[in-house]
Enzyme design. Structure first.
Site, PDB file in Angstrom:
ATOM      1  N   LYS A 224       0.818  -1.224   0.000  1.00 41.41           N
ATOM      2  CA  LYS A 224       0.000   0.000   0.000  1.00 41.41           C
ATOM      3  C   LYS A 224       0.847   1.269   0.000  1.00 41.41           C
ATOM      4  O   LYS A 224       2.037   1.241   0.280  1.00 41.41           O
ATOM      5  CB  LYS A 224      -0.971  -0.026   1.186  1.00 41.41           C
ATOM      6  CG  LYS A 224      -2.137  -0.971   0.910  1.00 41.41           C
ATOM      7  CD  LYS A 224      -3.229  -0.885   1.926  1.00 41.41           C
ATOM      8  CE  LYS A 224      -4.370  -1.810   1.502  1.00 41.41           C
ATOM      9  NZ  LYS A 224      -5.337  -2.037   2.576  1.00 41.41           N
ATOM     10  N   ARG A 258      -3.500  -9.929   5.335  1.00 41.55           N
ATOM     11  CA  ARG A 258      -3.962  -9.996   3.940  1.00 41.55           C
ATOM     12  C   ARG A 258      -2.830  -9.478   3.056  1.00 41.55           C
ATOM     13  O   ARG A 258      -2.526  -8.287   3.078  1.00 41.55           O
ATOM     14  CB  ARG A 258      -5.221  -9.131   3.791  1.00 41.55           C
ATOM     15  CG  ARG A 258      -5.826  -9.137   2.400  1.00 41.55           C
ATOM     16  CD  ARG A 258      -7.045  -8.209   2.338  1.00 41.55           C
ATOM     17  NE  ARG A 258      -7.630  -8.192   1.015  1.00 41.55           N
ATOM     18  CZ  ARG A 258      -7.214  -7.424   0.022  1.00 41.55           C
ATOM     19  NH1 ARG A 258      -6.198  -6.603   0.191  1.00 41.55           N
ATOM     20  NH2 ARG A 258      -7.812  -7.471  -1.145  1.00 41.55           N
TER      21      ARG A 258
HETATM   22  N1  HH2 Z   1      -7.501  -3.595   1.145  1.00 40.89           N
HETATM   23  C1  HH2 Z   1      -7.858  -3.643  -0.149  1.00 40.89           C
HETATM   24  C2  HH2 Z   1      -8.957  -4.424  -0.546  1.00 40.89           C
HETATM   25  N2  HH2 Z   1      -9.641  -5.162   0.343  1.00 40.89           N
HETATM   26  N3  HH2 Z   1      -9.959  -5.918   2.567  1.00 40.89           N
HETATM   27  C3  HH2 Z   1      -9.598  -5.899   3.851  1.00 40.89           C
HETATM   28  N4  HH2 Z   1     -10.261  -6.637   4.765  1.00 40.89           N
HETATM   29  N5  HH2 Z   1      -8.551  -5.143   4.298  1.00 40.89           N
HETATM   30  C4  HH2 Z   1      -7.819  -4.360   3.440  1.00 40.89           C
HETATM   31  O1  HH2 Z   1      -6.877  -3.673   3.906  1.00 40.89           O
HETATM   32  C5  HH2 Z   1      -8.179  -4.344   2.061  1.00 40.89           C
HETATM   33  C6  HH2 Z   1      -9.282  -5.155   1.650  1.00 40.89           C
HETATM   34  C7  HH2 Z   1      -7.095  -2.866  -1.165  1.00 40.89           C
HETATM   35  O2  HH2 Z   1      -6.003  -3.583  -1.636  1.00 40.89           O
HETATM   36  P1  HH2 Z   1      -5.972  -4.471  -2.978  1.00 40.89           P
HETATM   37  O3  HH2 Z   1      -6.981  -5.553  -2.965  1.00 40.89           O
HETATM   38  O4  HH2 Z   1      -4.580  -4.950  -3.146  1.00 40.89           O
HETATM   39  O5  HH2 Z   1      -6.264  -3.454  -4.146  1.00 40.89           O
HETATM   40  P2  HH2 Z   1      -7.601  -3.028  -4.905  1.00 40.89           P
HETATM   41  O6  HH2 Z   1      -8.610  -2.536  -3.929  1.00 40.89           O
HETATM   42  O7  HH2 Z   1      -7.146  -1.935  -5.838  1.00 40.89           O
HETATM   43  O8  HH2 Z   1      -8.128  -4.239  -5.608  1.00 40.89           O
END
Ligand code: HH2
Length: 284
Positions: A224, A258
């Site tokens: 992030k 995660r």
């Molecule tokens: N962060 C993201 C998405 N889902 N769910 C939980 N529980 N906690 C988090 O910190 C979280 C989440 C964002 O990260 P990512 O899936 O890598 O990216 P994107 O939202 O662009 O798909």
């Protein structure tokens, strides 16, 4: 003095003991626009391959998401989200994967159909406050629920941990009124979601205050911008920073992580477990 309280999550077909042993949730974004891996795993076969790799490296849960939460990303309709996630979930189950699959969605309709296709945990980045009907889906299907803090309307002049505790009071009330079992809830402080750089690090420092609420805690910092902005590096150069935050989250009492990169996080967390509890005594 153990830092980790013990809990048990019971997604269908599995029991996940949460305590000294850090558990890993592997990220599988089947989106064209996720910030670090968008477009890479949208083909079902690629998604399956990545899920298999993450499980071989030690993932305990596969988290499938069909809508990016990246700042500026477009929201997608339930139909489009379903068209992305259902084939991936079905392919993982058809291939014999029995590990828990969480569905990263705030939409009740998507959760309902994802569970019918084989998902066994709901991961809601809106902490039940975008579509409270999601709580009824979790309750009726007996599915554990990760609820994340994301409060775009938050008063930034107020203490971030106090605001988070108040937000979760609302979330937990919604869950309770819908009949969600208390033992099936995981709290997530939502790193990077409507928070400043210094707030993200303050949350990491003050994580024991969240842990003290008496629920398992999930940390999601992988690749992030709280890492990228600090180090001034792009998403594919944030692994060392991610691992540092995972270890710090663990020593503060968090249970679940995660992440995109399972193996390095797993290795670091195994070392952290041994440092806190001894090399033989961490698997409880
Ligand atoms: N962060 C993201 C998405 N889902 N769910 C939980 N529980 N906690 C988090 O910190 C979280 C989440 C964002 O990260 P990512 O899936 O890598 O990216 P994107 O939202 O662009 O798909």
């Amino acid at each position: 003095m153990p830092v980790h309280r013990e809990y048990e999550l019971a997604p269908a077909g599995a029991t996940l003991r949460l305590g000294r042993r850090a558990r890993l949730m592997g990220i599988l974004n089947v989106t064209p626009d996720s910030f670090s891996d968008g477009g890479r795993f949208d083909a079902v076969s690629a998604a399956l391959g990545q899920a298999r790799r993450m499980l071989a490296e030690g993932a305990d849960i596969i988290d499938i998401g069909g809508e990016s939460t990246r700042p500026g990303a477009d929201e997608v309709s339930a139909a489009d989200e379903l068209a992305r996630v259902l084939p991936a979930i079905a392919a993982l189950r058809a291939d014999g994967i029995v590990a828990p699959i969480s569905i990263d969605t705030y939409k009740a309709e998507v959760a309902e159909q994802a569970i019918a296709a084989g998902a066994t945990i709901i991961n809601d980045v809106h902490g039940l406050q975008r579509e409270p009907e999601l709580a009824a889906v979790a309750a009726s299907r007996g599915v554990p629920l990760v609820v994340m803090h994301w409060d775009k309307a938050r008063d930034a002049s107020r203490d971030v941990m106090a605001e988070m505790a108040r937000y979760f009071e609302v979330t937990l009330r919604i869950a309770d009124e819908a009949g969600v079992a208390r033992s099936g809830i995981v709290l997530d402080p939502g790193f990077g979601f409507a928070k400043s750089l210094s707030e993200n690090y303050e949350i990491l420092r003050r994580l024991p205050e969240l842990v003290a609420l008496g629920y398992p805690v999930l940390v999601g910092t992988s690749r992030k911008s709280m890492i990228g902005r600090l180090l001034d590096v792009p998403a594919d150069e944030r692994l060392a920073g991610t691992v540092a935050t995972s270890v710090l989250g663990y020593t503060a009492g968090a249970h679940l992580f995660r992440v995109h990169d399972i193996r390095p996080n797993r290795d670091a967390l195994r070392v952290a477990e041994a440092a806190l509890y001894g090399p033989q005594d961490q698997d409880s």
